[in-house]
Design a protein around this motif. Structure first.
Motif, PDB file in Angstrom:
ATOM      1  N   ASP A  63       0.809  -1.223   0.000  1.00 36.58           N
ATOM      2  CA  ASP A  63       0.000   0.000   0.000  1.00 36.58           C
ATOM      3  C   ASP A  63       0.837   1.266   0.000  1.00 36.58           C
ATOM      4  OD1 ASP A  63      -2.367  -1.420   0.049  1.00 36.58           O
ATOM      5  OD2 ASP A  63      -2.509  -1.406   2.238  1.00 36.58           O
ATOM      6  N   ASP A  64       2.149   1.120   0.113  1.00 35.84           N
ATOM      7  CA  ASP A  64       3.029   2.280   0.230  1.00 35.84           C
ATOM      8  C   ASP A  64       3.844   2.510  -1.031  1.00 35.84           C
ATOM      9  OD1 ASP A  64       2.162   2.558   2.835  1.00 35.84           O
ATOM     10  OD2 ASP A  64       3.976   1.724   3.732  1.00 35.84           O
ATOM     11  N   TRP A  65       4.354   3.744  -1.124  1.00 37.91           N
ATOM     12  CA  TRP A  65       5.377   4.103  -2.093  1.00 37.91           C
ATOM     13  C   TRP A  65       6.644   4.338  -1.297  1.00 37.91           C
ATOM     14  CZ3 TRP A  65       4.643   3.952  -7.255  1.00 37.91           C
ATOM     15  CH2 TRP A  65       3.328   3.928  -7.727  1.00 37.91           C
ATOM     16  N   VAL A  66       7.787   3.821  -1.780  1.00 37.03           N
ATOM     17  CA  VAL A  66       9.035   3.882  -1.022  1.00 37.03           C
ATOM     18  C   VAL A  66      10.126   4.529  -1.873  1.00 37.03           C
ATOM     19  CG1 VAL A  66      10.794   2.517   0.180  1.00 37.03           C
ATOM     20  CG2 VAL A  66       8.391   1.799   0.252  1.00 37.03           C
ATOM     21  N   CYS A  67      10.903   5.411  -1.247  1.00 34.30           N
ATOM     22  CA  CYS A  67      12.043   6.026  -1.925  1.00 34.30           C
ATOM     23  C   CYS A  67      13.214   5.051  -1.898  1.00 34.30           C
ATOM     24  CB  CYS A  67      12.433   7.334  -1.235  1.00 34.30           C
ATOM     25  SG  CYS A  67      13.901   8.091  -1.981  1.00 34.30           S
ATOM     26  N   PRO A  68      13.759   4.674  -3.062  1.00 33.60           N
ATOM     27  CA  PRO A  68      14.875   3.731  -3.091  1.00 33.60           C
ATOM     28  C   PRO A  68      16.182   4.326  -2.549  1.00 33.60           C
ATOM     29  CG  PRO A  68      14.385   4.489  -5.311  1.00 33.60           C
ATOM     30  CD  PRO A  68      13.327   5.059  -4.401  1.00 33.60           C
ATOM     31  N   VAL A  69      16.242   5.634  -2.385  1.00 32.05           N
ATOM     32  CA  VAL A  69      17.449   6.290  -1.882  1.00 32.05           C
ATOM     33  C   VAL A  69      17.391   6.459  -0.367  1.00 32.05           C
ATOM     34  CG1 VAL A  69      18.827   8.413  -1.939  1.00 32.05           C
ATOM     35  CG2 VAL A  69      17.861   7.489  -4.059  1.00 32.05           C
ATOM     36  N   THR A  70      16.291   7.009   0.144  1.00 31.04           N
ATOM     37  CA  THR A  70      16.196   7.340   1.572  1.00 31.04           C
ATOM     38  C   THR A  70      15.436   6.310   2.389  1.00 31.04           C
ATOM     39  OG1 THR A  70      14.121   8.580   1.361  1.00 31.04           O
ATOM     40  CG2 THR A  70      16.195   9.796   0.985  1.00 31.04           C
ATOM     41  N   GLY A  71      14.638   5.477   1.726  1.00 32.29           N
ATOM     42  CA  GLY A  71      13.802   4.519   2.437  1.00 32.29           C
ATOM     43  C   GLY A  71      12.529   5.137   3.001  1.00 32.29           C
ATOM     44  N   GLU A  72      12.328   6.443   2.805  1.00 31.68           N
ATOM     45  CA  GLU A  72      11.103   7.086   3.300  1.00 31.68           C
ATOM     46  C   GLU A  72       9.891   6.480   2.618  1.00 31.68           C
ATOM     47  OE1 GLU A  72      12.298  11.161   2.401  1.00 31.68           O
ATOM     48  OE2 GLU A  72      12.219  11.596   4.548  1.00 31.68           O
ATOM     49  N   ARG A  73       8.804   6.391   3.395  1.00 37.94           N
ATOM     50  CA  ARG A  73       7.584   5.766   2.907  1.00 37.94           C
ATOM     51  C   ARG A  73       6.488   6.811   2.747  1.00 37.94           C
ATOM     52  NH1 ARG A  73       8.705   0.425   3.276  1.00 37.94           N
ATOM     53  NH2 ARG A  73       6.598  -0.307   2.866  1.00 37.94           N
ATOM     54  N   TYR A  74       5.650   6.598   1.743  1.00 33.20           N
ATOM     55  CA  TYR A  74       4.561   7.501   1.418  1.00 33.20           C
ATOM     56  C   TYR A  74       3.314   6.669   1.148  1.00 33.20           C
ATOM     57  CZ  TYR A  74       8.520  10.602   0.468  1.00 33.20           C
ATOM     58  OH  TYR A  74       9.674  11.331   0.559  1.00 33.20           O
ATOM     59  N   ARG A  75       2.156   7.298   1.337  1.00 26.90           N
ATOM     60  CA  ARG A  75       0.900   6.610   1.043  1.00 26.90           C
ATOM     61  C   ARG A  75       0.026   7.522   0.192  1.00 26.90           C
ATOM     62  NH1 ARG A  75      -0.729   3.474   5.844  1.00 26.90           N
ATOM     63  NH2 ARG A  75       0.994   2.234   5.054  1.00 26.90           N
ATOM     64  N   GLU A  76      -0.610   6.926  -0.826  1.00 30.09           N
ATOM     65  CA  GLU A  76      -1.459   7.671  -1.756  1.00 30.09           C
ATOM     66  C   GLU A  76      -2.921   7.466  -1.403  1.00 30.09           C
ATOM     67  OE1 GLU A  76      -2.348   7.782  -6.589  1.00 30.09           O
ATOM     68  OE2 GLU A  76      -0.808   6.430  -5.791  1.00 30.09           O
ATOM     69  N   HIS A  77      -3.667   8.579  -1.401  1.00 33.77           N
ATOM     70  CA  HIS A  77      -5.110   8.517  -1.179  1.00 33.77           C
ATOM     71  C   HIS A  77      -5.765   9.618  -2.008  1.00 33.77           C
ATOM     72  CE1 HIS A  77      -8.876   7.675   0.811  1.00 33.77           C
ATOM     73  NE2 HIS A  77      -9.010   8.965   1.096  1.00 33.77           N
ATOM     74  N   ASP A  78      -6.671   9.247  -2.893  1.00 33.17           N
ATOM     75  CA  ASP A  78      -7.375  10.204  -3.760  1.00 33.17           C
ATOM     76  C   ASP A  78      -6.400  11.101  -4.519  1.00 33.17           C
ATOM     77  OD1 ASP A  78      -9.879   9.227  -3.033  1.00 33.17           O
ATOM     78  OD2 ASP A  78     -10.087  10.643  -1.367  1.00 33.17           O
ATOM     79  N   ASP A  79      -5.391  10.512  -5.128  1.00 31.52           N
ATOM     80  CA  ASP A  79      -4.404  11.236  -5.937  1.00 31.52           C
ATOM     81  C   ASP A  79      -3.593  12.250  -5.140  1.00 31.52           C
ATOM     82  OD1 ASP A  79      -4.925   9.881  -8.331  1.00 31.52           O
ATOM     83  OD2 ASP A  79      -6.608  11.212  -8.787  1.00 31.52           O
ATOM     84  N   VAL A  80      -3.488  12.020  -3.843  1.00 35.63           N
ATOM     85  CA  VAL A  80      -2.650  12.855  -2.973  1.00 35.63           C
ATOM     86  C   VAL A  80      -1.655  11.921  -2.282  1.00 35.63           C
ATOM     87  CG1 VAL A  80      -2.608  14.337  -0.934  1.00 35.63           C
ATOM     88  CG2 VAL A  80      -4.459  14.558  -2.604  1.00 35.63           C
ATOM     89  N   LEU A  81      -0.386  12.295  -2.278  1.00 33.82           N
ATOM     90  CA  LEU A  81       0.643  11.487  -1.640  1.00 33.82           C
ATOM     91  C   LEU A  81       1.086  12.176  -0.368  1.00 33.82           C
ATOM     92  CD1 LEU A  81       2.195   8.843  -2.474  1.00 33.82           C
ATOM     93  CD2 LEU A  81       4.117  10.358  -2.982  1.00 33.82           C
ATOM     94  N   LYS A  82       1.112  11.407   0.715  1.00 37.57           N
ATOM     95  CA  LYS A  82       1.546  11.948   2.005  1.00 37.57           C
ATOM     96  C   LYS A  82       2.607  11.042   2.613  1.00 37.57           C
ATOM     97  CE  LYS A  82      -2.593  14.454   2.988  1.00 37.57           C
ATOM     98  NZ  LYS A  82      -2.835  15.568   3.788  1.00 37.57           N
TER      99      LYS A  82
END
Length: 195
Positions: free
Chosen positions: A173-192
């Protein structure tokens, strides 16, 4: 200490933050405000009353027209144009040359950490979200969300990017940065960012 190259044209009414550098043939107009440690490249133009945060880079021959507002850590690539006239005309409908009083400037707003690629054009009034990336040569006609990578004419979102500027990879369910490892989640075309 501020560095201004001998061939730069910086208004005495501009405010330039400590550690900033203005290179050859650049022009910084009256009432522009640049934060600390900014770089304005060769031949770049910073319009009257433009506001820039700290640690911004405006590369060679970019045109930042007033009343643009740039957050902290914004990158403006070579030959980028931030427009300021919704309905540009040299003359009025009766053929008279327009003056500064015959139109109302509108600006481009770019939030912290965002990057605008070489030769991109942002058509005011648009807002570029935090840590977003506008691809080289894109023409931005609508607002760009935080962390979006947009490309094309007109620009459309093609990926999500993290603070490192690298496209994010999907993990469940997440988006992950391959450089920093930070995780993000998308909901209704908004990424947080995920805490």
């Amino acid at each position: 200490m501020v560095f201004v190259a001998p061939q730069a044209d910086v208004s005495p009414d501009a405010s330039i933050g400590d550690g900033s550098k203005i290179w050859h043939l650049a022009q910084v107009r009256e009432n522009a405000v640049l934060g600390t440690d900014c770089i304005v490249g060769r031949g770049a133009y910073i319009g009257t009353g433009v506001r820039m945060g700290d640690n911004c880079k405006v590369q060679n021959y970019a045109l930042v027209y007033e009343p643009a507002v740039l957050g902290h850590g914004v990158f403006i690539g070579p030959a980028v144009v931030l427009t300021n006239d919704t309905y540009p005309r040299a003359v009025t409908p009766d053929g008279e040359l327009k003056s500064a009083h015959d139109w109302t400037p509108v600006g481009v707003t770019i939030h912290d950490g965002a990057s605008i690629g070489a030769r991109a054009v942002c058509i005011a009034p648009v807002t570029i979200g935090r840590w977003a990336t506008v691809a080289a040569g894109a023409v931005v006609t609508t607002d760009v969300p935080d962390f979006a990578l947009v490309a094309g004419v007109p620009a459309r979102r093609i990926r999500w990017v993290g603070k490192a500027g690298v496209p994010l990879e999907r993990e469940g369910d997440d988006w992950v940065c391959p450089v920093t490892g930070e995780r993000y989640r998308e909901h209704d075309d908004v990424l947080k960012e995920v805490d």
